[in-house]
Design a protein around this motif. Structure first.
Motif, PDB file in Angstrom:
ATOM      1  N   ASP A  67       0.823  -1.203   0.000  1.00 53.88           N
ATOM      2  CA  ASP A  67       0.000   0.000   0.000  1.00 53.88           C
ATOM      3  C   ASP A  67       0.859   1.255   0.000  1.00 53.88           C
ATOM      4  O   ASP A  67       0.524   2.235  -0.634  1.00 53.88           O
ATOM      5  CB  ASP A  67      -0.927   0.017   1.222  1.00 53.88           C
ATOM      6  N   GLU A  86       0.793   5.066  -2.584  1.00 57.57           N
ATOM      7  CA  GLU A  86       0.317   6.345  -2.088  1.00 57.57           C
ATOM      8  C   GLU A  86       0.800   7.522  -2.923  1.00 57.57           C
ATOM      9  O   GLU A  86       0.316   8.625  -2.790  1.00 57.57           O
ATOM     10  CB  GLU A  86       0.703   6.511  -0.623  1.00 57.57           C
ATOM     11  N   ILE A  91      -1.079   6.311 -10.235  1.00 56.70           N
ATOM     12  CA  ILE A  91      -2.482   5.925 -10.066  1.00 56.70           C
ATOM     13  C   ILE A  91      -2.793   4.634 -10.830  1.00 56.70           C
ATOM     14  O   ILE A  91      -3.627   3.842 -10.398  1.00 56.70           O
ATOM     15  CB  ILE A  91      -3.431   7.069 -10.493  1.00 56.70           C
ATOM     16  N   TYR A 119      -2.991   1.250  -9.053  1.00 58.28           N
ATOM     17  CA  TYR A 119      -4.243   0.805  -8.438  1.00 58.28           C
ATOM     18  C   TYR A 119      -4.988  -0.135  -9.385  1.00 58.28           C
ATOM     19  O   TYR A 119      -5.523  -1.157  -8.977  1.00 58.28           O
ATOM     20  CB  TYR A 119      -5.140   1.977  -8.077  1.00 58.28           C
ATOM     21  N   GLN A 136      -9.826  -4.712  -0.727  1.00 59.91           N
ATOM     22  CA  GLN A 136      -8.798  -3.865  -1.333  1.00 59.91           C
ATOM     23  C   GLN A 136      -8.915  -3.859  -2.851  1.00 59.91           C
ATOM     24  O   GLN A 136      -8.667  -2.846  -3.495  1.00 59.91           O
ATOM     25  CB  GLN A 136      -7.396  -4.332  -0.914  1.00 59.91           C
ATOM     26  N   LYS A 165     -11.549  -1.376  -3.677  1.00 63.39           N
ATOM     27  CA  LYS A 165     -11.055  -0.032  -3.349  1.00 63.39           C
ATOM     28  C   LYS A 165     -10.049   0.447  -4.399  1.00 63.39           C
ATOM     29  O   LYS A 165     -10.106   1.594  -4.853  1.00 63.39           O
ATOM     30  CB  LYS A 165     -10.418  -0.040  -1.961  1.00 63.39           C
ATOM     31  N   ASP A 166      -9.118  -0.426  -4.777  1.00 63.35           N
ATOM     32  CA  ASP A 166      -8.122  -0.057  -5.785  1.00 63.35           C
ATOM     33  C   ASP A 166      -8.780   0.329  -7.098  1.00 63.35           C
ATOM     34  O   ASP A 166      -8.461   1.363  -7.697  1.00 63.35           O
ATOM     35  CB  ASP A 166      -7.154  -1.210  -6.041  1.00 63.35           C
ATOM     36  N   GLU A 174     -11.936   1.173  -7.695  1.00 60.71           N
ATOM     37  CA  GLU A 174     -12.763   2.377  -7.559  1.00 60.71           C
ATOM     38  C   GLU A 174     -11.899   3.634  -7.535  1.00 60.71           C
ATOM     39  O   GLU A 174     -12.256   4.657  -8.126  1.00 60.71           O
ATOM     40  CB  GLU A 174     -13.618   2.280  -6.294  1.00 60.71           C
ATOM     41  N   THR A 175     -10.759   3.570  -6.866  1.00 61.69           N
ATOM     42  CA  THR A 175      -9.843   4.713  -6.820  1.00 61.69           C
ATOM     43  C   THR A 175      -9.351   5.056  -8.219  1.00 61.69           C
ATOM     44  O   THR A 175      -9.338   6.216  -8.622  1.00 61.69           O
ATOM     45  CB  THR A 175      -8.646   4.411  -5.890  1.00 61.69           C
ATOM     46  N   TYR A 176      -8.972   4.044  -8.965  1.00 58.60           N
ATOM     47  CA  TYR A 176      -8.500   4.265 -10.333  1.00 58.60           C
ATOM     48  C   TYR A 176      -9.618   4.819 -11.210  1.00 58.60           C
ATOM     49  O   TYR A 176      -9.416   5.772 -11.973  1.00 58.60           O
ATOM     50  CB  TYR A 176      -7.953   2.960 -10.915  1.00 58.60           C
ATOM     51  N   GLU A 220     -12.140   6.573 -10.455  1.00 63.25           N
ATOM     52  CA  GLU A 220     -12.435   7.988 -10.169  1.00 63.25           C
ATOM     53  C   GLU A 220     -11.668   8.897 -11.120  1.00 63.25           C
ATOM     54  O   GLU A 220     -12.178   9.930 -11.543  1.00 63.25           O
ATOM     55  CB  GLU A 220     -12.069   8.329  -8.724  1.00 63.25           C
ATOM     56  N   SER A 221     -10.446   8.528 -11.450  1.00 63.33           N
ATOM     57  CA  SER A 221      -9.624   9.333 -12.358  1.00 63.33           C
ATOM     58  C   SER A 221      -9.835   8.970 -13.823  1.00 63.33           C
ATOM     59  O   SER A 221      -9.640   9.797 -14.706  1.00 63.33           O
ATOM     60  CB  SER A 221      -8.136   9.163 -12.021  1.00 63.33           C
TER      61      SER A 221
END
Length: 161
Positions: free
Chosen positions: A6, A10, A15, A18, A42, A45-46, A48-50, A52-53
């Motif tokens: 992780d 950060e 990005i 992820y 995870q 989460k990974d 979804e984080t990616y 978003e961009s």
């Protein structure tokens, strides 16, 4: 099983890590290797984080849907898990590919991904009209081998189910 730490993820400039960690871990989950609850969450989460961009990354979106479907598969048969709980994961998986298809209605891969999600979540009858549409479209407009192979797999799954 962790593929990347992780702390390494950060840094904002990477990005895409992820996405690739989510995809790799998702493949491990789908192969039914044992994973902790934290590792399974995870994955979502990974991705979804990616997303978003990069909300139009069709592969990341599909793997996020697969992660929800894999979670239902993982929980199936566990004590205290109701069918309605499993169906929530399956519904979320279908909704993810459906929403992507609504934003990209002419994208053949989006159609194939949604049809795949319908088939994999035991909605074969719902997939049939979409599969027929895809077949007609590919007949009139040649596509990649990957797309043709996916269509063949879908037709086989619907015919055998």
């Amino acid at each position: 099983m962790k593929i990347a730490s992780d702390s390494a993820l950060e840094v904002g400039e990477i990005i895409e890590a992820y996405k690739y960690r989510g995809v790799a871990q998702g493949n491990l989950l789908r192969s039914q290797l044992p994973m902790s609850d934290e590792e399974r969450w995870q994955i979502q989460k990974d991705l979804e984080t990616y997303i978003e961009s990069f909300p139009d990354d069709i592969d990341a979106v599909f793997y996020l849907a697969l992660a929800h479907l894999a979670e239902a598969e993982h929980l199936e048969g566990e004590a205290g898990i109701r069918e309605s709980d499993l169906e929530q994961f399956r519904q979320r998986a279908r909704a993810i590919t459906d929403q992507f298809l609504l934003r990209h209605p002419n994208n053949i891969r989006a159609k194939l991904n949604h049809a795949s999600m319908l088939v994999e979540s035991d909605r074969r009858l719902n997939a049939r009209p979409l599969i027929a549409e895809i077949e007609n479209e590919l007949f009139n407009n040649p596509a990649s081998r990957r797309d043709v192979r996916t269509l063949i797999d879908l037709i086989s799954a619907v015919m055998s189910g």
